[in-house]
Design a protein around this motif. Structure first.
Motif, PDB file in Angstrom:
ATOM      1  N   LEU A  12       1.304  -6.700  20.994  1.00  0.00           N
ATOM      2  CA  LEU A  12       0.457  -7.752  21.539  1.00  0.00           C
ATOM      3  C   LEU A  12       0.676  -7.946  23.026  1.00  0.00           C
ATOM      4  O   LEU A  12       1.813  -7.918  23.501  1.00  0.00           O
ATOM      5  CB  LEU A  12       0.771  -9.076  20.850  1.00  0.00           C
ATOM      6  CG  LEU A  12       0.446  -9.165  19.382  1.00  0.00           C
ATOM      7  CD1 LEU A  12       1.177 -10.335  18.756  1.00  0.00           C
ATOM      8  CD2 LEU A  12      -1.045  -9.329  19.210  1.00  0.00           C
ATOM      9  N   PRO A  13      -0.411  -8.201  23.763  1.00  0.00           N
ATOM     10  CA  PRO A  13      -0.236  -8.611  25.153  1.00  0.00           C
ATOM     11  C   PRO A  13       0.292 -10.042  25.197  1.00  0.00           C
ATOM     12  O   PRO A  13       0.099 -10.809  24.253  1.00  0.00           O
ATOM     13  CB  PRO A  13      -1.649  -8.520  25.730  1.00  0.00           C
ATOM     14  CG  PRO A  13      -2.551  -8.653  24.564  1.00  0.00           C
ATOM     15  CD  PRO A  13      -1.809  -8.114  23.374  1.00  0.00           C
ATOM     16  N   LYS A  14       0.948 -10.364  26.263  1.00  0.00           N
ATOM     17  CA  LYS A  14       1.518 -11.715  26.422  1.00  0.00           C
ATOM     18  C   LYS A  14       0.399 -12.679  26.814  1.00  0.00           C
ATOM     19  O   LYS A  14       0.312 -13.120  27.957  1.00  0.00           O
ATOM     20  CB  LYS A  14       2.605 -11.682  27.499  1.00  0.00           C
ATOM     21  CG  LYS A  14       3.333 -12.954  27.733  1.00  0.00           C
ATOM     22  CD  LYS A  14       4.296 -12.808  28.897  1.00  0.00           C
ATOM     23  CE  LYS A  14       4.690 -14.179  29.348  1.00  0.00           C
ATOM     24  NZ  LYS A  14       4.201 -14.532  30.643  1.00  0.00           N
ATOM     25  N   LYS A  15      -0.483 -12.971  25.857  1.00  0.00           N
ATOM     26  CA  LYS A  15      -1.622 -13.849  26.091  1.00  0.00           C
ATOM     27  C   LYS A  15      -1.772 -14.819  24.924  1.00  0.00           C
ATOM     28  O   LYS A  15      -1.720 -14.416  23.766  1.00  0.00           O
ATOM     29  CB  LYS A  15      -2.906 -13.042  26.251  1.00  0.00           C
ATOM     30  CG  LYS A  15      -2.910 -12.145  27.472  1.00  0.00           C
ATOM     31  CD  LYS A  15      -4.194 -11.376  27.593  1.00  0.00           C
ATOM     32  CE  LYS A  15      -4.170 -10.533  28.863  1.00  0.00           C
ATOM     33  NZ  LYS A  15      -5.371  -9.711  28.994  1.00  0.00           N
ATOM     34  N   ALA A  16      -2.007 -16.078  25.255  1.00  0.00           N
ATOM     35  CA  ALA A  16      -2.109 -17.128  24.241  1.00  0.00           C
ATOM     36  C   ALA A  16      -3.296 -16.937  23.303  1.00  0.00           C
ATOM     37  O   ALA A  16      -3.244 -17.374  22.153  1.00  0.00           O
ATOM     38  CB  ALA A  16      -2.185 -18.491  24.910  1.00  0.00           C
ATOM     39  N   GLU A  17      -4.338 -16.291  23.766  1.00  0.00           N
ATOM     40  CA  GLU A  17      -5.525 -16.157  22.912  1.00  0.00           C
ATOM     41  C   GLU A  17      -5.280 -15.307  21.666  1.00  0.00           C
ATOM     42  O   GLU A  17      -6.112 -15.292  20.768  1.00  0.00           O
ATOM     43  CB  GLU A  17      -6.726 -15.627  23.692  1.00  0.00           C
ATOM     44  CG  GLU A  17      -6.517 -14.307  24.363  1.00  0.00           C
ATOM     45  CD  GLU A  17      -6.263 -14.454  25.866  1.00  0.00           C
ATOM     46  OE1 GLU A  17      -5.580 -15.411  26.279  1.00  0.00           O
ATOM     47  OE2 GLU A  17      -6.752 -13.607  26.617  1.00  0.00           O
ATOM     48  N   TYR A  18      -4.165 -14.618  21.575  1.00  0.00           N
ATOM     49  CA  TYR A  18      -3.864 -13.817  20.391  1.00  0.00           C
ATOM     50  C   TYR A  18      -2.985 -14.554  19.378  1.00  0.00           C
ATOM     51  O   TYR A  18      -2.671 -14.016  18.324  1.00  0.00           O
ATOM     52  CB  TYR A  18      -3.207 -12.495  20.787  1.00  0.00           C
ATOM     53  CG  TYR A  18      -4.158 -11.606  21.564  1.00  0.00           C
ATOM     54  CD1 TYR A  18      -5.198 -10.950  20.925  1.00  0.00           C
ATOM     55  CD2 TYR A  18      -4.034 -11.474  22.936  1.00  0.00           C
ATOM     56  CE1 TYR A  18      -6.087 -10.174  21.632  1.00  0.00           C
ATOM     57  CE2 TYR A  18      -4.928 -10.689  23.658  1.00  0.00           C
ATOM     58  CZ  TYR A  18      -5.950 -10.052  22.996  1.00  0.00           C
ATOM     59  OH  TYR A  18      -6.840  -9.284  23.693  1.00  0.00           O
ATOM     60  N   LEU A  19      -2.575 -15.783  19.691  1.00  0.00           N
ATOM     61  CA  LEU A  19      -1.714 -16.523  18.771  1.00  0.00           C
ATOM     62  C   LEU A  19      -2.415 -16.813  17.443  1.00  0.00           C
ATOM     63  O   LEU A  19      -1.790 -16.732  16.384  1.00  0.00           O
ATOM     64  CB  LEU A  19      -1.225 -17.819  19.404  1.00  0.00           C
ATOM     65  CG  LEU A  19      -0.281 -17.656  20.601  1.00  0.00           C
ATOM     66  CD1 LEU A  19       0.120 -19.015  21.137  1.00  0.00           C
ATOM     67  CD2 LEU A  19       0.924 -16.832  20.233  1.00  0.00           C
ATOM     68  N   SER A  20      -3.687 -17.135  17.480  1.00  0.00           N
ATOM     69  CA  SER A  20      -4.399 -17.405  16.227  1.00  0.00           C
ATOM     70  C   SER A  20      -4.494 -16.140  15.374  1.00  0.00           C
ATOM     71  O   SER A  20      -4.427 -16.205  14.146  1.00  0.00           O
ATOM     72  CB  SER A  20      -5.783 -17.992  16.496  1.00  0.00           C
ATOM     73  OG  SER A  20      -6.562 -17.095  17.242  1.00  0.00           O
ATOM     74  N   PHE A  21      -4.622 -14.991  16.025  1.00  0.00           N
ATOM     75  CA  PHE A  21      -4.631 -13.721  15.296  1.00  0.00           C
ATOM     76  C   PHE A  21      -3.298 -13.509  14.570  1.00  0.00           C
ATOM     77  O   PHE A  21      -3.261 -13.111  13.402  1.00  0.00           O
ATOM     78  CB  PHE A  21      -4.895 -12.566  16.277  1.00  0.00           C
ATOM     79  CG  PHE A  21      -4.605 -11.203  15.723  1.00  0.00           C
ATOM     80  CD1 PHE A  21      -5.461 -10.604  14.824  1.00  0.00           C
ATOM     81  CD2 PHE A  21      -3.454 -10.530  16.108  1.00  0.00           C
ATOM     82  CE1 PHE A  21      -5.187  -9.350  14.300  1.00  0.00           C
ATOM     83  CE2 PHE A  21      -3.173  -9.272  15.591  1.00  0.00           C
ATOM     84  CZ  PHE A  21      -4.039  -8.685  14.688  1.00  0.00           C
ATOM     85  N   VAL A  22      -2.207 -13.789  15.260  1.00  0.00           N
ATOM     86  CA  VAL A  22      -0.879 -13.615  14.648  1.00  0.00           C
ATOM     87  C   VAL A  22      -0.710 -14.585  13.482  1.00  0.00           C
ATOM     88  O   VAL A  22      -0.211 -14.209  12.416  1.00  0.00           O
ATOM     89  CB  VAL A  22       0.235 -13.803  15.703  1.00  0.00           C
ATOM     90  CG1 VAL A  22       1.609 -13.774  15.051  1.00  0.00           C
ATOM     91  CG2 VAL A  22       0.135 -12.742  16.782  1.00  0.00           C
TER      92      VAL A  22
END
Length: 132
Positions: A12-22
């Motif tokens: 994952l890139p260090k970006k908050a927009e991927y937190l919901s994916f995780v």
């Protein structure tokens, strides 16, 4: 946790927009094992806390980190491989100690090991947390 396991790794890139994916991913994975809904929510909280700390660190925003999910027949383990610069301040200060206390209370396994990279490991045994 014992025996054979399935392993799923995401980078994952260090970006908050991927937190919901995780959060969605880990929810689906631990539900597959058979954890009850309360434990699924606990695991989501723990994974979200670790990921939030990683993405909010002051280190280079172009960094990536890995999460390896291991699904056992009797439990779950997540291994976060974090570049050292991202991990340096993850659990410092009062908020870091509080986060570690929460993570420890909601998991059966929690460890942080750092050398070139930092490895954060959490685990949860199925135990009585079976969806029934």
């Amino acid at each position: 946790m014992s025996g054979n396991f399935d392993e799923i790794t995401i980078n994952l890139p260090k970006k908050a927009e991927y937190l919901s994916f995780v959060r969605l991913t880990v929810s689906g994975l631990v539900s597959k094992i058979g954890f009850d809904i309360d434990t699924v929510e606990d695991i989501k909280v723990v994974v979200s806390e670790i990921c939030s700390r990683i993405v909010s660190s002051d280190c280079d925003p172009n960094q990536y980190y890995d999460i390896k999910f291991k699904l056992y027949k009797d439990g779950f383990q997540a291994v976060f491989k974090v570049p050292h610069c991202l991990a340096q301040c993850l659990f410092e200060g009062d908020s870091g100690e509080f986060a570690k206390a929460i993570i420890s209370s909601l998991t059966d396994e929690f460890s942080i090991t750092c050398s070139d990279n930092c490895i954060i490991t959490i685990g949860k045994n199925l135990g009585d947390s079976v969806n029934g």
